[in-house]
Enzyme design. Structure first.
Site, PDB file in Angstrom:
ATOM      1  N   HIS A 123       0.878  -1.174   0.000  1.00 41.70           N
ATOM      2  CA  HIS A 123       0.000   0.000   0.000  1.00 41.70           C
ATOM      3  C   HIS A 123       0.921   1.232   0.000  1.00 41.70           C
ATOM      4  O   HIS A 123       2.009   1.181   0.564  1.00 41.70           O
ATOM      5  CB  HIS A 123      -0.831  -0.064   1.291  1.00 41.70           C
ATOM      6  N   GLN A 203      -4.474  -5.160   6.938  1.00 37.02           N
ATOM      7  CA  GLN A 203      -5.410  -6.219   6.544  1.00 37.02           C
ATOM      8  C   GLN A 203      -5.207  -7.459   7.401  1.00 37.02           C
ATOM      9  O   GLN A 203      -6.168  -8.160   7.728  1.00 37.02           O
ATOM     10  CB  GLN A 203      -5.222  -6.597   5.061  1.00 37.02           C
ATOM     11  N   LYS A 226     -10.327  -1.036  10.244  1.00 38.34           N
ATOM     12  CA  LYS A 226     -10.437  -2.215   9.380  1.00 38.34           C
ATOM     13  C   LYS A 226     -10.778  -3.465  10.181  1.00 38.34           C
ATOM     14  O   LYS A 226     -10.955  -4.537   9.630  1.00 38.34           O
ATOM     15  CB  LYS A 226      -9.149  -2.400   8.587  1.00 38.34           C
ATOM     16  N   CYS A 364      -4.728   2.463  -3.720  1.00 32.91           N
ATOM     17  CA  CYS A 364      -3.518   2.968  -3.062  1.00 32.91           C
ATOM     18  C   CYS A 364      -2.343   2.015  -3.246  1.00 32.91           C
ATOM     19  O   CYS A 364      -1.521   1.846  -2.340  1.00 32.91           O
ATOM     20  CB  CYS A 364      -3.734   3.222  -1.575  1.00 32.91           C
TER      21      CYS A 364
HETATM   22  C1  LIG Z   1      -5.835   0.466   4.630  1.00 37.10           C
HETATM   23  C2  LIG Z   1      -4.436   0.048   4.507  1.00 37.10           C
HETATM   24  C3  LIG Z   1      -3.382   0.887   4.905  1.00 37.10           C
HETATM   25  C4  LIG Z   1      -3.611   2.292   5.389  1.00 37.10           C
HETATM   26  O1  LIG Z   1      -4.395   2.329   6.547  1.00 37.10           O
HETATM   27  P1  LIG Z   1      -4.949   3.721   7.100  1.00 37.10           P
HETATM   28  O2  LIG Z   1      -6.017   3.298   8.027  1.00 37.10           O
HETATM   29  O3  LIG Z   1      -5.461   4.490   5.927  1.00 37.10           O
HETATM   30  O4  LIG Z   1      -3.812   4.403   7.772  1.00 37.10           O
HETATM   31  C5  LIG Z   1      -2.106   0.408   4.792  1.00 37.10           C
HETATM   32  N1  LIG Z   1      -1.849  -0.825   4.328  1.00 37.10           N
HETATM   33  C6  LIG Z   1      -2.825  -1.663   3.951  1.00 37.10           C
HETATM   34  C7  LIG Z   1      -2.469  -3.037   3.493  1.00 37.10           C
HETATM   35  C8  LIG Z   1      -4.151  -1.253   4.019  1.00 37.10           C
HETATM   36  O5  LIG Z   1      -5.122  -2.089   3.627  1.00 37.10           O
END
Ligand SMILES: *Cc1c(COP(=O)(O)O)cnc(C)c1O
Length: 406
Positions: A123, A203, A226, A364
């Site tokens: 990411h 994740q 998440k 992203c």
């Molecule tokens: C969502 C995500 C991020 C970023 O997380 P934030 O909550 O936006 O700081 C980083 N790495 C992975 C694999 C993600 O799914």
């Protein structure tokens, strides 16, 4: 809980409740953020209704109570990931801030020509902070690639490592490909060469059992939102001996011992890395979310999601012109795909008209798009409250969208 009852689970999530008169909601964008159970929403509002006070500061009972609640939450996080000590749990705004903290603080020890290894499937939040640090200290970024199925090419890692390698930063689970990486193998190899490893667990935390002592990672970063907790709260786990050698990240209240104009001394762990007033409500919401997940058990949640993954993948494969992006052997319930001749955005818009919420775009992770030479994907990602009926709705809506666009 013996038999899995999706209805009972769904009843815990107010947003999924009967949407009479409103648009149908089939929420398959869980890799972007998960919905929140009532227990989480209530814990946030309870805090403001009954307990609100600043922490670690007042002598009055309300402040002491808030402080105690916050420290209990820290303990809950420690238990959830099996850290050795609560001092190793630092509250941040999320994965992004956790990685920036390490990249910035650890980065201060980097010298010219030092090397940082990151994965190709990362990411942006596990790429850009390292690029910024590398630029500042004239260090270099090296990339560990993945193959066409979306599996890390771990065979190449020994060649990538040199005497200049200072840290390896890798994602546990890819938010685009769904790949569950064999991070234990990377950590063991890195440690045999005394190289620390940071894991992006944004994740990983919601879909796999995370035991930081068994993994032996040096840093593990995740976001509350998440894993059914509020937005704006996250965690940096760091091994105590690692954190103790890092210089502070942000300066301000709470992170100091004594402030004098002749020189300031810093607080002990974990407060040294928690400058300013924390998001206490978010922290309590995170505890409520972890309690909720623990009650059901992460293994059980993963089993439900695996079933949805297999079921949906099989159905998608029967659609003409559909190509899966990410076919690793070990996957979590994230399914990216493209459809020949159709732009993901157009398909996603039509799915939305059927009430099916998926994500479209580069997620992203532009290097992943570049790898497959695509502009973006559609992505369906599952959580514990999703059902096979919802997967069927996705497939039906997809077929309808394709018929309309072709
Ligand atoms: C969502 C995500 C991020 C970023 O997380 P934030 O909550 O936006 O700081 C980083 N790495 C992975 C694999 C993600 O799914």
């Amino acid at each position: 809980m013996s038999q899995w009852n999706a209805d009972n689970i769904r009843a815990d999530f107010p947003i999924l409740a009967d949407r009479a008169g409103k648009r149908k909601l089939i929420y398959l964008d869980n890799a972007a953020t998960t919905q929140k159970p009532a227990a989480v929403i209530d814990s946030v509002s309870e805090y403001y209704r009954k307990h609100n006070a600043n922490v670690h500061r007042g002598v009055h009972f309300l402040s002491l109570e808030a402080t105690q609640m916050m420290e209990e939450a820290r303990l809950a996080v420690k238990e959830f990931i099996n850290a050795k000590s609560a001092d190793e749990i630092i509250f941040t705004r999320g994965t992004t801030e956790s990685i920036n903290l390490v990249a910035s603080s650890f980065g201060k020890s980097l010298a010219k020509d030092d090397e940082i290894i990151v994965g190709e499937m990362e990411h942006h939040s596990n790429i850009v902070p390292w690029q910024m640090t590398a630029e500042e200290h004239k260090a270099k970024i090296k990339v560990l690639p993945f193959d066409q199925s979306g599996e890390l090419m771990l065979d190449l890692l020994p060649q990538l490592i040199t005497p200049h390698t200072r840290i390896i930063a890798l994602t546990h689970v890819s938010n685009v490909l769904g790949t569950i990486n064999d991070i234990k193998k990377v950590i063991d190899l890195a440690h045999s060469l005394r190289i620390p490893v940071l894991i992006d667990g944004a994740q990983g935390i919601a879909h796999t059992k995370v035991d930081v002592q068994a993994l032996d990672c040096d840093f593990y970063c995740f976001s509350g939102h998440k894993i059914y907790a509020p937005m704006g709260i996250g965690v940096l786990y760091g091994k105590k001996e690692r954190l103790e050698t890092l210089p502070p990240y942000q300066g301000g209240g709470e992170m100091i011992k004594q402030v004098k104009f002749s020189g300031t001394s810093y607080n002990d762990l974990p407060y040294r890395f928690e400058a300013g007033t924390p998001d206490v409500a978010g922290i309590l919401g995170l505890k409520a979310a972890l309690d909720y997940v623990s009650k059901i058990s992460i293994e059980r949640i993963a089993a439900i999601e695996d079933e949805l993954l297999d079921y949906t993948t099989a159905q998608l494969q029967s659609i003409d012109g559909l190509r899966l992006i990410g076919t690793a052997k070990r996957k979590s319930a994230v399914i990216s795909f493209v459809i020949n001749g159709l732009h993901p955005f157009d398909v996603g818009t039509l799915l939305d008209m059927e009430g099916v919420a998926v994500r479209t775009g580069h997620h992203c992770a532009q290097p992943v798009m570049e790898h497959f030479d695509i502009v973006g994907t559609l992505r369906a990602s599952f959580a514990m409250y999703n059902t096979k009926a919802e997967a069927d709705s996705l497939i039906a809506a997809l077929k309808k969208a394709i018929a309309m666009l072709k």
